[in-house]
Design an enzyme around this catalytic site. Sequence first.
Site, PDB file in Angstrom:
ATOM      1  N   ASP A  16       0.829  -1.209   0.000  1.00 52.28           N
ATOM      2  CA  ASP A  16       0.000   0.000   0.000  1.00 52.28           C
ATOM      3  C   ASP A  16       0.864   1.260   0.000  1.00 52.28           C
ATOM      4  OD1 ASP A  16      -2.315   1.471   0.029  1.00 52.28           O
ATOM      5  OD2 ASP A  16      -2.779   1.100   2.137  1.00 52.28           O
ATOM      6  N   HIS A  33       2.663   3.469  -8.801  1.00 55.75           N
ATOM      7  CA  HIS A  33       2.520   2.027  -9.069  1.00 55.75           C
ATOM      8  C   HIS A  33       3.752   1.504  -9.807  1.00 55.75           C
ATOM      9  CE1 HIS A  33      -1.397   2.186  -7.414  1.00 55.75           C
ATOM     10  NE2 HIS A  33      -1.958   2.829  -8.408  1.00 55.75           N
ATOM     11  N   LEU A 127      12.450 -20.009  -4.576  1.00 56.15           N
ATOM     12  CA  LEU A 127      11.331 -19.304  -3.952  1.00 56.15           C
ATOM     13  C   LEU A 127      10.053 -19.379  -4.807  1.00 56.15           C
ATOM     14  CD1 LEU A 127      11.887 -15.906  -2.355  1.00 56.15           C
ATOM     15  CD2 LEU A 127      10.181 -15.952  -4.109  1.00 56.15           C
TER      16      LEU A 127
END
Length: 238
Positions: A16, A33, A127
């Site tokens: 956020d 963004h 991962l």
Amino acid sequence: MMNNLKIPQHTAIIMDGNGRWATARNLPRSAGHKAGAERISDLLKSAKKFNIPFVTVYAFSTENWKRPQPEVDALMTLLDNFLTSYTGKLMQENVRLFVIGRLEQLSNKLQKKIAEAIEKTSKNTGLTFTIALNYGGRSEIADSAKKIAIDIQSGKISPADIDEKLFSTYLYQPELPDVDLLIRTSGELRISNFLLWQISYAEIFVTPTLWPDFDENTLLQAITAFNSRDRRLGGLNK
Ligand code: FPP
């Protein structure tokens, strides 16, 4: 010190603060963004360094369609570009990609790219990086219930078979373990419909850092906080 740290198996992040980061710099929200998407590479590097096996990020929620169309378009373009430019890097880094959400509501082009990136990285053993895209925790639970109902109707399972373990296998990505550590950037104390099923016993770490400023040090703070928690998981500590 790092060697003694208990490492959360599954770390999930609510990224956020991109908008606020951009506004503070007199930039359009889309620039926030973009800066946020550029943090992903470092995030994966840091996660690898700390040996975190599962990292999941909230890139677009089922509620985010309510944002102005140009912002929605900018986010979709960023995701598209990420898949185009980043799949090679995921291969290099041995990262397996998962994408969870109502993907059927995305453009055909994006769906195709997602499927290709998932397929290409599916044999990677390092991962696991999961992008939650057009994702909602309630939608996921409702969609799972629907799939279960279909399997009951066809006689594949019976209502008596339903328990938490079985239910988990109907989630968007059954291979994802429960979340141990949930990180939210930019200070808000909300869950925002993220991974509702999987966060039952997650420890929550909220940092005032805005997502585009998130770095290895912030991740270390979160892991350190996780280590200071007394995870009784409903039991008692002896
Ligand atoms: C919240 O910030 C962030 C989002 C809604 C989008 C997160 C997306 C990215 C970081 C980019 C794409 C991701 C990948 C994996 C390539 P906000 O806009 O709500 O910020 P604000 O609360 O300051 O307005």
